[in-house]
Scaffold this motif. Structure first.
Motif: not given
Length: 468
Positions: A12-28, A246-252
Motif C-alpha cells: 500500500l503506498e501513496g502520498w499525503v500533503p502537508a495540509s493533512q498534518a495532525g490528522t488520521y488517514y485510514p488505508v483499507p 478526537t480532533l474536535t471538541t465534540p469528538a473528544l
C-alpha cells in the motif's frame, strides 16, 4: 495443520500533503481467508523524531483496525504503536507488544496512519503487508483475556491508617517504554508501592500481558492513556478500547462520555507546555486533572494553575499525580522515575483495585513528591478532602492538617481568593488545627512547598474540601 504455508505480499503506498498534518488517514485492505499470521512493515520519506521540537520532516504513526470497522467509536481496534516501531505482527495467539493477538477474520481491514508531522513538500509512504495462509487450521482463535478491574482484595499488607501509595501513570514496551510489565511491577514493589496503573499509549496489549501474569503482590489497576494530537487523557478501570481520533471538541466529548458511561475514571493529563498541552480546553466530562506529572520542575505549575482555575469556577476535579515514566534502563541523567510523584489514596475497606479507584474518584487522595516524601492530609471534622462541608455563616472553617515529613517546609492553605495561611512546619509529624476564613470560596486546599529565593517547589498537595 497440513500442507505448506502460502505467503502473499501486498504493498500500500501513496502520498499525503502537508495540509493533512495532525490528522488520521485510514488505508483499507482486504484480509484473505485462512490467514494465520499478518506481518506489517512501513516506511516514509524524510523521517524525523516525534519530539515536538523537531520540525521540517515527517513523523507517521501507525495502527490497525480489523473487519469490525474503523469508523469513530467502533470496535475494530487491534493496535497502535505510534512511531515507536517500523514493523509488527499479529497471529491468533501472539502479537508484537501494542497489538492484540486474536482472530484474523477475512474482510476489509484498515491500516491507520497518524499524520503527526508532514513536511512542506508532503510525505510519501509505503506499507508492506505479508499474509501467511494455511488452509487447514486448528480451532477458531479467541481474544486472550485482559486485566479487569477487580473487587477482590489485593494481596498487599493492610495499612492501619487506610492510606495506600502508588503509581497512576507509566509506560512499558507495549507503547514507547523500554521495559516489560514485569520490570515495571518489580520497580514499583522495590519502592514499596501498594498499587500500580500501567497506562500505555492507545494500547490494550499490556492488559493482556498483565492478565497472563496472574495474581501479583500489588494492586493492579487496569487502564491506558488515550493519546491524541490535541492532548492526552488517562482512563482507569478500563479494559476496552476508547477512540483516540478526537480532533474536535465534540469528538473528544463523545469519547470521554463513552468512557464515563462504561464506568471508567477519566483524567486530563499534564495540561502544560510540552505535556503536550490540553488544546481542546472547552471540553468537559473528565473527572480528574493530572496536576503533577514527573518532577515538579517540568512545567507542573502550569498544570496546577489549569486545575485551580476550574476549581475557582466551581468545578470539582480530583487532583492526581503520576510519573509518566517510560524508561527504567536510562542513565543517571534521567529525572523521570517511577513513583515521582506518588499518589496516596484513602481506602478504609480491604484494598481491592476497585475500592482504591473508588477512593480516588471521591477525591480522598493526596500527592507527595516521592513514596517516602512529605505529605499532607486535610480534614474538617469527620470530612476528608474530596468531601463537601456546610459553609459556616461567618465563613470561618475549622480544618485539621496532618503533616508528615514536612520539617522546614512551608505550609500554605489556599482558597479561591489566594493564600489564607502560610507558615513554616516544625517537626516531621505534626498535627495543625486551624480556622480558615473561606469567604465565598468554593474550596479549601493545602500544599507543602520548598521556598528558595523567588522560586518555590511543591513537595506535597491535597485535594480540596468543598464548601456548599
Amino acid at each position: 495443520m497440513t500442507g505448506s504455508p502460502e505467503v502473499i505480499e501486498r504493498v500500500l503506498e501513496g502520498w499525503v500533503p502537508a495540509s493533512q498534518a495532525g490528522t488520521y488517514y485510514p488505508v483499507p485492505f482486504e484480509m484473505p481467508p485462512d490467514v494465520v499470521r499478518l506481518d506489517v512493515t512501513y516506511a516514509y520519506s524524510n523521517p524525523i523524531g516525534s519530539d515536538p521540537h523537531l520540525t521540517g520532516g515527517n513523523t507517521i504513526d501507525i495502527g490497525i483496525f480489523d473487519e469490525r470497522g474503523a469508523d469513530f467509536l467502533t470496535d475494530g481496534f487491534r493496535g497502535w504503536s505510534g512511531s515507536a516501531r517500523s514493523e509488527f505482527f499479529i497471529t491468533p495467539d501472539a502479537a508484537t507488544p501494542a497489538y492484540l493477538a486474536g482472530p484474523l477474520h477475512p474482510g476489509t481491514w484498515h491500516i491507520l496512519l497518524g499524520l503527526y508531522k508532514i513536511a512542506p513538500d508532503g510525505c510519501q509512504y509505503r506499507v508492506t503487508l505479508r499474509f501467511t495462509r494455511e488452509t487447514d487450521t486448528a480451532a477458531e482463535a479467541v481474544d486472550p483475556p485482559r486485566l479487569r478491574l477487580s473487587s477482590e482484595p489485593a494481596p498487599i499488607a493492610r495499612r492501619e491508617d487506610g492510606w495506600y501509595r502508588g503509581e497512576l501513570h507509566c509506560h512499558t514496551q507495549h507503547s514507547d517504554g523500554d521495559s516489560t510489565v514485569e520490570d515495571v511491577i518489580a520497580a514499583a514493589l522495590a519502592l514499596g508501592l501498594d498499587f500500580l496503573a500501567i497506562t500505555d499509549h492507545n494500547s490494550l496489549s499490556h492488559l493482556q500481558a498483565l492478565a497472563a501474569l496472574g495474581p501479583q503482590p500489588i494492586a493492579l489497576i487496569p487502564g491506558f492513556e488515550v493519546t491524541t494530537y490535541k492532548g492526552h487523557w488517562n482512563v482507569w478501570g478500563a479494559s476496552d478500547w476508547i477512540d483516540f481520533r478526537t480532533l474536535t471538541t465534540p469528538a473528544l466529548n463523545a469519547a470521554i462520555e463513552q468512557a464515563a458511561q462504561r464506568g471508567y475514571l477519566v483524567s486530563c493529563n499534564h495540561p502544560r507546555t510540552y505535556g503536550p498541552p490540553w488544546e481542546l480546553a472547552d471540553s468537559h466530562g473528565y473527572h480528574c486533572v493530572e496536576v503533577w506529572n514527573g518532577p515538579w520542575v517540568l512545567f507542573n505549575s502550569e498544570a496546577l494553575a489549569f486545575w485551580e482555575a476550574r476549581l475557582r469556577e466551581g468545578e470539582r476535579l480530583v487532583a492526581v499525580g503520576g510519573s509518566d515514566a517510560h524508561r527504567l534502563r536510562s542513565g543517571p541523567g534521567e529525572i523521570v522515575r517511577i513513583g515521582t510523584p506518588t499518589t496516596w489514596i484513602y481506602c478504609p475497606d480491604p484494598p481491592s483495585p476497585a475500592a482504591l479507584l473508588s477512593g480516588l474518584r471521591a477525591g480522598h487522595a493526596t500527592i507527595s513528591a516521592r513514596p517516602e516524601g512529605p505529605r499532607l492530609i486535610l480534614r474538617s471534622g469527620d470530612a476528608l478532602m474530596g468531601d463537601t462541608i456546610a459553609r459556616p455563616a461567618d465563613g470561618a472553617v475549622p480544618i485539621a492538617l496532618d503533616v508528615r515529613s514536612g520539617d522546614g517546609l512551608t505550609l500554605q492553605v489556599l482558597t479561591a481568593q489566594g493564600c489564607a495561611v502560610e507558615q513554616t512546619v516544625h517537626g516531621d509529624d505534626e498535627r495543625l488545627d486551624l480556622t480558615i476564613d473561606a469567604g465565598p470560596s468554593p474550596y479549601i486546599r493545602a500544599q507543602l512547598v520548598e521556598i528558595e529565593g523567588n522560586t518555590q517547589e511543591l513537595r506535597a498537595l491535597t485535594n480540596p474540601l468543598y464548601l456548599k
